[in-house]
Design a protein around this motif. Structure first.
Motif, PDB file in Angstrom:
ATOM      1  N   ILE A 182     -12.545  -6.521  36.601  1.00 35.93           N
ATOM      2  CA  ILE A 182     -11.678  -7.627  36.179  1.00 35.93           C
ATOM      3  C   ILE A 182     -12.529  -8.813  35.721  1.00 35.93           C
ATOM      4  O   ILE A 182     -12.142  -9.555  34.823  1.00 35.93           O
ATOM      5  N   PHE A 183     -13.719  -8.951  36.327  1.00 31.44           N
ATOM      6  CA  PHE A 183     -14.679  -9.969  35.892  1.00 31.44           C
ATOM      7  C   PHE A 183     -15.852  -9.275  35.206  1.00 31.44           C
ATOM      8  O   PHE A 183     -16.316  -8.230  35.659  1.00 31.44           O
ATOM      9  N   SER A 184     -16.340  -9.881  34.152  1.00 29.79           N
ATOM     10  CA  SER A 184     -17.460  -9.291  33.422  1.00 29.79           C
ATOM     11  C   SER A 184     -18.812  -9.610  34.054  1.00 29.79           C
ATOM     12  O   SER A 184     -19.806  -8.939  33.792  1.00 29.79           O
ATOM     13  N   SER A 185     -18.835 -10.651  34.888  1.00 25.37           N
ATOM     14  CA  SER A 185     -20.081 -11.067  35.536  1.00 25.37           C
ATOM     15  C   SER A 185     -19.736 -12.019  36.678  1.00 25.37           C
ATOM     16  O   SER A 185     -18.599 -12.510  36.779  1.00 25.37           O
ATOM     17  N   VAL A 186     -20.717 -12.296  37.509  1.00 24.38           N
ATOM     18  CA  VAL A 186     -20.515 -13.261  38.597  1.00 24.38           C
ATOM     19  C   VAL A 186     -20.209 -14.645  38.014  1.00 24.38           C
ATOM     20  O   VAL A 186     -19.354 -15.374  38.525  1.00 24.38           O
ATOM     21  N   GLU A 187     -20.896 -14.988  36.930  1.00 26.92           N
ATOM     22  CA  GLU A 187     -20.672 -16.292  36.297  1.00 26.92           C
ATOM     23  C   GLU A 187     -19.237 -16.395  35.776  1.00 26.92           C
ATOM     24  O   GLU A 187     -18.603 -17.461  35.890  1.00 26.92           O
ATOM     25  N   HIS A 188     -18.736 -15.310  35.234  1.00 28.84           N
ATOM     26  CA  HIS A 188     -17.348 -15.283  34.764  1.00 28.84           C
ATOM     27  C   HIS A 188     -16.387 -15.518  35.930  1.00 28.84           C
ATOM     28  O   HIS A 188     -15.421 -16.293  35.817  1.00 28.84           O
ATOM     29  N   MET A 189     -16.669 -14.891  37.071  1.00 25.56           N
ATOM     30  CA  MET A 189     -15.829 -15.096  38.253  1.00 25.56           C
ATOM     31  C   MET A 189     -15.828 -16.562  38.663  1.00 25.56           C
ATOM     32  O   MET A 189     -14.775 -17.142  38.962  1.00 25.56           O
ATOM     33  N   HIS A 190     -17.001 -17.188  38.682  1.00 21.41           N
ATOM     34  CA  HIS A 190     -17.085 -18.600  39.052  1.00 21.41           C
ATOM     35  C   HIS A 190     -16.224 -19.466  38.121  1.00 21.41           C
ATOM     36  O   HIS A 190     -15.468 -20.343  38.588  1.00 21.41           O
ATOM     37  N   GLU A 191     -16.333 -19.229  36.830  1.00 22.75           N
ATOM     38  CA  GLU A 191     -15.579 -20.019  35.850  1.00 22.75           C
ATOM     39  C   GLU A 191     -14.080 -19.876  36.072  1.00 22.75           C
ATOM     40  O   GLU A 191     -13.328 -20.856  36.011  1.00 22.75           O
ATOM     41  N   VAL A 192     -13.652 -18.639  36.323  1.00 27.39           N
ATOM     42  CA  VAL A 192     -12.219 -18.382  36.523  1.00 27.39           C
ATOM     43  C   VAL A 192     -11.723 -19.041  37.801  1.00 27.39           C
ATOM     44  O   VAL A 192     -10.710 -19.753  37.811  1.00 27.39           O
ATOM     45  N   MET A 193     -12.425 -18.824  38.902  1.00 23.69           N
ATOM     46  CA  MET A 193     -11.937 -19.294  40.197  1.00 23.69           C
ATOM     47  C   MET A 193     -12.031 -20.813  40.334  1.00 23.69           C
ATOM     48  O   MET A 193     -11.256 -21.420  41.069  1.00 23.69           O
ATOM     49  N   ASP A 194     -12.964 -21.435  39.623  1.00 29.02           N
ATOM     50  CA  ASP A 194     -13.108 -22.896  39.686  1.00 29.02           C
ATOM     51  C   ASP A 194     -12.143 -23.621  38.738  1.00 29.02           C
ATOM     52  O   ASP A 194     -12.095 -24.851  38.744  1.00 29.02           O
TER      53      ASP A 194
END
Length: 330
Positions: free
Chosen positions: A112-124
């Protein structure tokens, strides 16, 4: 003593009592926090910094303590204790949150996330607030999001470069139907199993492999049994620093501001420590002779997940827009 004297005496006693009451410090509120991790772990370090800073900045109005190593119960118990206010705060992984807050199951969808950085951007951002709103409906106030890295496949048999390399392997997964479906979609045999049983199962051949992040692969000593670690990075599941709704609402606006600010700082610290810890764990397993391989074509794995997504959306049509929002945010 005449009436006037008695009245003046009573007034003096009343004023004296009021002055004494005002001069006494307000009763401190003791906050208890749940944490499954041991001392020294990135999450533990961040939570203890949060506790210390909140206690200091509220000048003792809050006295905050973290209980590590899951001594106050396992995560399902701790979730319920925090929801009903028996615990004041906790660090929860969103994986086991699904049975209570169904929206969080979206975070357990593979890739669902392409990278850890992508997850951070989404969740923040705004999407992350949607998950926070869903948690709030279940009496959990999510103030910030922690990292838990990217989970990858490791096994005793061979490197995994393509989905075909997973064919027939007995892979341990967490107890969640989505994870079972994920491995089965790759042709493997998914085996839900308690984490503490995995090491022996790898050693004896009951399992061929499992999936997890670098720190867990290293600290659990699974690398002593599984020689191949393949960077599929199929699951990137965030964690929350969650406050019990009752505890949150009991705070003054001033103290709510302090607690929120320190929760965000704790998240920043945890993410930094996580990166450092992951690098250290990677080096330890490399030095032990573990073969680590990049997965060049993750799209091949992602294509295998389409039936998993289709089944999930069919069962949860109201969550399709949330899935699309995350996928289109990258």
């Amino acid at each position: 003593m005449n009436t006037t004297t008695k009245t003046m005496s009573a007034v003096a006693v009343s004023v004296s009592a009021t002055v004494m009451a005002l001069s006494l410090p307000a009763q401190a509120e003791d906050w208890r926090g749940w944490n499954i991790h041991p001392p020294g772990y990135p999450n533990t370090e961040a939570l203890e910094a949060f506790a210390e800073n909140v206690t200091e900045r509220t000048e003792g109005r809050l006295t905050v303590q973290v209980y590590n190593n899951g001594v106050l119960g396992d995560q399902p118990d701790a979730i319920e204790q925090t929801r009903n206010g028996a615990l004041d705060f906790a660090n929860f992984n969103m994986g086991p949150m699904g049975p209570i807050v169904k929206e969080t199951n979206v975070l357990s969808l593979p890739f669902i996330f392409s990278s850890v950085e992508h997850m951070h951007e989404v969740m923040d951002g705004e999407i992350g607030q949607q998950f926070a709103d869903a948690l709030a409906e279940k009496n959990l106030v999510a103030l910030s999001w922690f990292d838990s890295g990217a989970r990858s496949l490791y096994n005793t048999e061979r490197p995994v470069h393509t989905p075909e390399d997973v064919q027939g392997l007995k892979i341990r997964v967490m107890n969640n139907d989505l994870y079972v479906e994920m491995i089965e979609a790759l042709g493997g045999n998914a085996t839900p199993m308690a984490y503490g049983e995995v090491y022996q199962a790898l050693k004896t051949g009951v399992l061929d492999g499992a999936e997890n992040n670098y720190p867990s692969f290293e600290s659990s000593n699974h690398y002593e049994a599984a020689d191949y670690y393949s960077l599929t990075e199929h699951l990137i599941i965030p964690e929350c620093l969650c406050i019990a709704k009752a505890s949150w609402e009991a705070l003054s606006p001033k103290d709510q501001k302090i607690v929120r600010e320190e929760a965000v700082k704790a998240s920043e610290l945890q993410r930094q420590l996580w990166v450092e810890g992951s690098q250290e764990s990677r080096q330890i397993v490399l030095d032990a002779g573990i073969e680590i391989n990049e997965v060049e074509d993750k799209a091949a794995f992602q294509e295998k997940m389409e039936p998993v997504y289709a089944a999930f959306i069919e069962e949860n049509p109201d969550l399709e827009s949330l899935i699309d929002a995350i996928r289109n945010s990258n």
